[in-house]
Design a protein around this motif. Sequence first.
Motif, short mmCIF file in Angstrom:
data_model
loop_
_atom_site.label_atom_id
_atom_site.label_comp_id
_atom_site.label_asym_id
_atom_site.label_seq_id
_atom_site.Cartn_x
_atom_site.Cartn_y
_atom_site.Cartn_z
N ALA A 44 0.81 -1.29 0.03
CA ALA A 44 0.10 -0.09 -0.05
C ALA A 44 0.89 1.10 -0.10
O ALA A 44 0.43 2.26 -0.93
N PHE A 45 1.96 1.40 0.69
CA PHE A 45 3.01 2.43 0.70
C PHE A 45 3.55 2.77 -0.46
O PHE A 45 3.47 3.76 -1.06
N HIS A 46 3.87 1.58 -1.25
CA HIS A 46 4.72 1.86 -2.34
C HIS A 46 3.69 2.28 -3.63
O HIS A 46 4.27 2.82 -4.65
N VAL A 47 2.35 2.17 -3.59
CA VAL A 47 1.46 2.78 -4.42
C VAL A 47 0.88 4.19 -3.85
O VAL A 47 -0.22 4.39 -4.43
N ALA A 48 1.42 4.78 -2.68
CA ALA A 48 1.02 5.69 -2.33
C ALA A 48 -0.43 5.67 -1.79
O ALA A 48 -1.26 6.71 -2.04
N ALA A 49 -0.89 4.69 -1.10
CA ALA A 49 -2.15 4.63 -0.74
C ALA A 49 -2.70 5.60 0.61
O ALA A 49 -1.60 5.85 1.31
N ALA A 85 8.18 10.98 -0.29
CA ALA A 85 6.77 10.37 -0.72
C ALA A 85 6.94 9.94 -2.22
O ALA A 85 6.17 8.93 -2.44
N ARG A 86 8.04 10.33 -2.78
CA ARG A 86 8.17 9.94 -4.20
C ARG A 86 9.52 8.82 -4.42
O ARG A 86 9.78 8.50 -5.67
N MET A 108 13.96 7.25 -7.47
CA MET A 108 12.64 7.85 -7.41
C MET A 108 11.55 6.98 -8.17
O MET A 108 12.01 6.08 -8.88
N ASP A 109 10.28 7.35 -8.08
CA ASP A 109 9.24 6.69 -8.72
C ASP A 109 9.24 7.16 -10.40
O ASP A 109 8.67 6.51 -11.16
N SER A 151 6.15 5.96 9.63
CA SER A 151 5.14 7.16 10.20
C SER A 151 4.05 7.13 9.09
O SER A 151 2.69 7.27 9.61
N GLU A 152 4.39 6.82 7.72
CA GLU A 152 3.34 6.64 6.69
C GLU A 152 2.30 5.55 6.83
O GLU A 152 1.16 5.50 6.51
N LEU A 153 3.04 4.31 7.31
CA LEU A 153 2.28 3.32 7.18
C LEU A 153 1.57 3.28 8.42
O LEU A 153 0.54 2.56 8.60
#
Length: 244
Positions: free
Chosen positions: A97-102, A202-203, A214-215, A240-242
Amino acid sequence: MNIAICEDHSADAALLYKLVEDYCAGHNTGPATYSLFPDGTAFLNTFCAGIYDIVFLDILFRKNAPSGVEVAKCLREQDRNCQIVFTTISPDFALDAFHVAAAHYLTKPVTAEKIAFAMDRCREMMQKRSSFIPVCTGRLVQKIYLHNLAYVDVYNNICTFHLDHAPFGARMTMTEVEERIAETPAAHSFLRCHRSYLVNMARVERFEDDCFVMDTGERVQIRQYNKLPIRKAYEQFVLSELRK
């Protein structure tokens, strides 16, 4: 607000629809439209960039259907701005989920409280995506939207902003860029990883020994003598994002 619900179990889809509709009615989100899809294939067949603000996406569909993570990757190839909320019975896909910026990751059974948290998170992310810094070029002022910014590099006091559509250069110092970003809601996403580079974490697709990948596929150099603190800062950002 345009919302898609991609769920192969009709009872789960109906519950999601009701809870999201109730949230929107009670939180002054403005008019909302809803589209329901039985699987990822049906969703992708009609999807185009900009059509949805939020997509609720089941991860585990029935046999022979692409997974929610695969659907999200296809979505992200076309649209970086849409907010994705995964729904699943398993917490095992949080890193995907993190890797697709959910924006969020919901475990079933879904409740009103979980939906409220997810929707609050989506609205917060949508507000962050409107964050920008003003950059002067001659007599013009250019808005640099931070969600479109992968990284910044500087050479001879010319900062180049590596944006999704094209790089953009302006005469200013990296310190000035950092100061302007620090005043925005997206400030925590940016890291000075080298004397000449400022990266949007985030990228970042992945961390390698001497660079961030980067993405966009580009590689951003890391200060080697300061590599461990930089890696730790990135790992803390990811965690922190997860947790959100």
